[in-house]
Write a protein that holds these residues in place. Structure first.
Motif, PDB file in Angstrom:
ATOM      1  N   LEU A  39      21.937   4.214 -13.222  1.00 54.84           N
ATOM      2  CA  LEU A  39      21.307   3.401 -14.250  1.00 54.84           C
ATOM      3  C   LEU A  39      21.108   1.954 -13.779  1.00 54.84           C
ATOM      4  O   LEU A  39      20.041   1.376 -13.985  1.00 54.84           O
ATOM      5  N   VAL A  40      22.114   1.391 -13.123  1.00 52.50           N
ATOM      6  CA  VAL A  40      21.996   0.024 -12.610  1.00 52.50           C
ATOM      7  C   VAL A  40      20.889  -0.058 -11.558  1.00 52.50           C
ATOM      8  O   VAL A  40      20.095  -1.004 -11.550  1.00 52.50           O
ATOM      9  N   GLY A  41      20.810   0.937 -10.691  1.00 56.34           N
ATOM     10  CA  GLY A  41      19.766   0.952  -9.668  1.00 56.34           C
ATOM     11  C   GLY A  41      18.379   1.051 -10.266  1.00 56.34           C
ATOM     12  O   GLY A  41      17.444   0.381  -9.807  1.00 56.34           O
ATOM     13  N   ILE A  42      18.224   1.872 -11.298  1.00 59.91           N
ATOM     14  CA  ILE A  42      16.920   2.016 -11.944  1.00 59.91           C
ATOM     15  C   ILE A  42      16.512   0.718 -12.636  1.00 59.91           C
ATOM     16  O   ILE A  42      15.371   0.267 -12.514  1.00 59.91           O
ATOM     17  N   VAL A  43      17.438   0.100 -13.343  1.00 59.29           N
ATOM     18  CA  VAL A  43      17.130  -1.164 -14.015  1.00 59.29           C
ATOM     19  C   VAL A  43      16.813  -2.246 -12.992  1.00 59.29           C
ATOM     20  O   VAL A  43      15.867  -3.027 -13.177  1.00 59.29           O
ATOM     21  N   TRP A  44      17.573  -2.305 -11.908  1.00 56.58           N
ATOM     22  CA  TRP A  44      17.350  -3.303 -10.868  1.00 56.58           C
ATOM     23  C   TRP A  44      15.982  -3.106 -10.208  1.00 56.58           C
ATOM     24  O   TRP A  44      15.244  -4.058  -9.970  1.00 56.58           O
ATOM     25  N   LEU A  45      15.622  -1.861  -9.938  1.00 61.82           N
ATOM     26  CA  LEU A  45      14.320  -1.573  -9.340  1.00 61.82           C
ATOM     27  C   LEU A  45      13.191  -1.883 -10.314  1.00 61.82           C
ATOM     28  O   LEU A  45      12.140  -2.398  -9.922  1.00 61.82           O
ATOM     29  N   TYR A  46      13.398  -1.612 -11.580  1.00 64.61           N
ATOM     30  CA  TYR A  46      12.372  -1.865 -12.587  1.00 64.61           C
ATOM     31  C   TYR A  46      12.118  -3.358 -12.771  1.00 64.61           C
ATOM     32  O   TYR A  46      10.985  -3.775 -13.012  1.00 64.61           O
ATOM     33  N   ARG A  47      13.148  -4.168 -12.627  1.00 61.50           N
ATOM     34  CA  ARG A  47      13.009  -5.608 -12.836  1.00 61.50           C
ATOM     35  C   ARG A  47      12.524  -6.373 -11.608  1.00 61.50           C
ATOM     36  O   ARG A  47      12.353  -7.578 -11.675  1.00 61.50           O
ATOM     37  N   GLN A  48      12.298  -5.662 -10.506  1.00 66.35           N
ATOM     38  CA  GLN A  48      11.785  -6.318  -9.308  1.00 66.35           C
ATOM     39  C   GLN A  48      10.360  -6.803  -9.564  1.00 66.35           C
ATOM     40  O   GLN A  48       9.569  -6.109 -10.187  1.00 66.35           O
ATOM     41  N   PRO A  49      10.027  -7.984  -9.063  1.00 67.82           N
ATOM     42  CA  PRO A  49       8.641  -8.443  -9.234  1.00 67.82           C
ATOM     43  C   PRO A  49       7.701  -7.580  -8.402  1.00 67.82           C
ATOM     44  O   PRO A  49       8.083  -7.060  -7.350  1.00 67.82           O
ATOM     45  N   SER A  50       6.491  -7.429  -8.879  1.00 68.00           N
ATOM     46  CA  SER A  50       5.528  -6.603  -8.161  1.00 68.00           C
ATOM     47  C   SER A  50       5.119  -7.287  -6.862  1.00 68.00           C
ATOM     48  O   SER A  50       5.070  -8.508  -6.770  1.00 68.00           O
ATOM     49  N   ALA A  51       4.847  -6.477  -5.859  1.00 62.56           N
ATOM     50  CA  ALA A  51       4.459  -7.014  -4.552  1.00 62.56           C
ATOM     51  C   ALA A  51       3.061  -7.599  -4.646  1.00 62.56           C
ATOM     52  O   ALA A  51       2.155  -7.010  -5.219  1.00 62.56           O
ATOM     53  N   LYS A  52       2.899  -8.761  -4.054  1.00 62.69           N
ATOM     54  CA  LYS A  52       1.587  -9.410  -4.068  1.00 62.69           C
ATOM     55  C   LYS A  52       0.755  -8.847  -2.935  1.00 62.69           C
ATOM     56  O   LYS A  52       1.173  -8.846  -1.782  1.00 62.69           O
ATOM     57  N   LYS A  53      -0.424  -8.392  -3.266  1.00 65.72           N
ATOM     58  CA  LYS A  53      -1.318  -7.828  -2.267  1.00 65.72           C
ATOM     59  C   LYS A  53      -2.373  -8.868  -1.921  1.00 65.72           C
ATOM     60  O   LYS A  53      -3.368  -9.012  -2.620  1.00 65.72           O
ATOM     61  N   SER A  54      -2.151  -9.584  -0.849  1.00 68.16           N
ATOM     62  CA  SER A  54      -3.100 -10.614  -0.458  1.00 68.16           C
ATOM     63  C   SER A  54      -4.266 -10.042   0.326  1.00 68.16           C
ATOM     64  O   SER A  54      -5.352 -10.595   0.331  1.00 68.16           O
ATOM     65  N   HIS A  55      -4.070  -8.924   1.017  1.00 66.28           N
ATOM     66  CA  HIS A  55      -5.112  -8.316   1.816  1.00 66.28           C
ATOM     67  C   HIS A  55      -5.434  -6.922   1.293  1.00 66.28           C
ATOM     68  O   HIS A  55      -5.461  -5.962   2.034  1.00 66.28           O
ATOM     69  N   SER A  56      -5.665  -6.808   0.004  1.00 59.74           N
ATOM     70  CA  SER A  56      -5.895  -5.486  -0.570  1.00 59.74           C
ATOM     71  C   SER A  56      -7.212  -4.874  -0.097  1.00 59.74           C
ATOM     72  O   SER A  56      -7.357  -3.665  -0.075  1.00 59.74           O
ATOM     73  N   GLY A  57      -8.184  -5.675   0.302  1.00 62.48           N
ATOM     74  CA  GLY A  57      -9.447  -5.145   0.770  1.00 62.48           C
ATOM     75  C   GLY A  57      -9.395  -4.642   2.198  1.00 62.48           C
ATOM     76  O   GLY A  57     -10.270  -3.897   2.632  1.00 62.48           O
ATOM     77  N   ASP A  58      -8.368  -5.018   2.956  1.00 56.85           N
ATOM     78  CA  ASP A  58      -8.254  -4.624   4.358  1.00 56.85           C
ATOM     79  C   ASP A  58      -7.674  -3.231   4.539  1.00 56.85           C
ATOM     80  O   ASP A  58      -7.821  -2.636   5.589  1.00 56.85           O
ATOM     81  N   ILE A  59      -7.000  -2.711   3.537  1.00 57.12           N
ATOM     82  CA  ILE A  59      -6.325  -1.420   3.661  1.00 57.12           C
ATOM     83  C   ILE A  59      -7.256  -0.325   3.152  1.00 57.12           C
ATOM     84  O   ILE A  59      -7.643  -0.330   1.979  1.00 57.12           O
ATOM     85  N   PRO A  60      -7.610   0.610   4.021  1.00 54.33           N
ATOM     86  CA  PRO A  60      -8.498   1.689   3.557  1.00 54.33           C
ATOM     87  C   PRO A  60      -7.729   2.671   2.676  1.00 54.33           C
ATOM     88  O   PRO A  60      -6.512   2.815   2.788  1.00 54.33           O
ATOM     89  N   PRO A  61      -8.418   3.364   1.783  1.00 57.57           N
ATOM     90  CA  PRO A  61      -7.736   4.350   0.932  1.00 57.57           C
ATOM     91  C   PRO A  61      -7.262   5.540   1.754  1.00 57.57           C
ATOM     92  O   PRO A  61      -7.791   5.833   2.825  1.00 57.57           O
ATOM     93  N   LEU A  62      -6.251   6.216   1.232  1.00 60.49           N
ATOM     94  CA  LEU A  62      -5.711   7.385   1.921  1.00 60.49           C
ATOM     95  C   LEU A  62      -6.712   8.527   1.895  1.00 60.49           C
ATOM     96  O   LEU A  62      -7.413   8.740   0.915  1.00 60.49           O
ATOM     97  N   ARG A  63      -6.728   9.274   2.963  1.00 65.41           N
ATOM     98  CA  ARG A  63      -7.534  10.494   3.008  1.00 65.41           C
ATOM     99  C   ARG A  63      -6.722  11.621   2.394  1.00 65.41           C
ATOM    100  O   ARG A  63      -5.505  11.505   2.199  1.00 65.41           O
ATOM    101  N   TRP A  64      -7.339  12.751   2.103  1.00 68.33           N
ATOM    102  CA  TRP A  64      -6.638  13.850   1.449  1.00 68.33           C
ATOM    103  C   TRP A  64      -5.530  14.409   2.326  1.00 68.33           C
ATOM    104  O   TRP A  64      -4.494  14.840   1.839  1.00 68.33           O
TER     105      TRP A  64
END
Length: 86
Positions: A39-64
């Motif tokens: 429970l502590v691990g889940i709450v701790w993981l849930y309260r983590q700030p979201s990762a900032k994606k500065s180069h979101s356009g550089d990463i291609p989408p996953l293939r199937w």
């Protein structure tokens, strides 16, 4: 980054303690501690700030064929076939 990894490790340890608590004499205490760690691990993981994606356009989408949804059943089938051979 490391806080997320530590939270996931805490979740795994809590899950293992909660599930595998029957191998000792004090199984109730170990299961409760495992559930608390989970429970502590889940709450701790849930309260983590979201990762900032500065180069979101550089990463291609996953293939199937890169998707874990495809590979996890394949790995399961291979392990099943190996277990039949042994």
């Amino acid at each position: 980054m490391w806080q997320r990894v530590l939270a996931i490790i805490l979740i795994i340890i809590g899950l293992l303690m909660a599930v595998l608590g029957v191998v000792s004499e004090q199984d109730t205490t170990i299961r409760l501690v495992g559930a608390l760690l989970l429970l502590v691990g889940i709450v701790w993981l849930y309260r983590q700030p979201s990762a900032k994606k500065s180069h979101s356009g550089d990463i291609p989408p996953l293939r199937w064929y890169q998707s874990p949804i495809v590979w996890i059943p394949i790995i399961g089938i291979i392990l099943f076939l190996i277990s039949l051979a042994l």
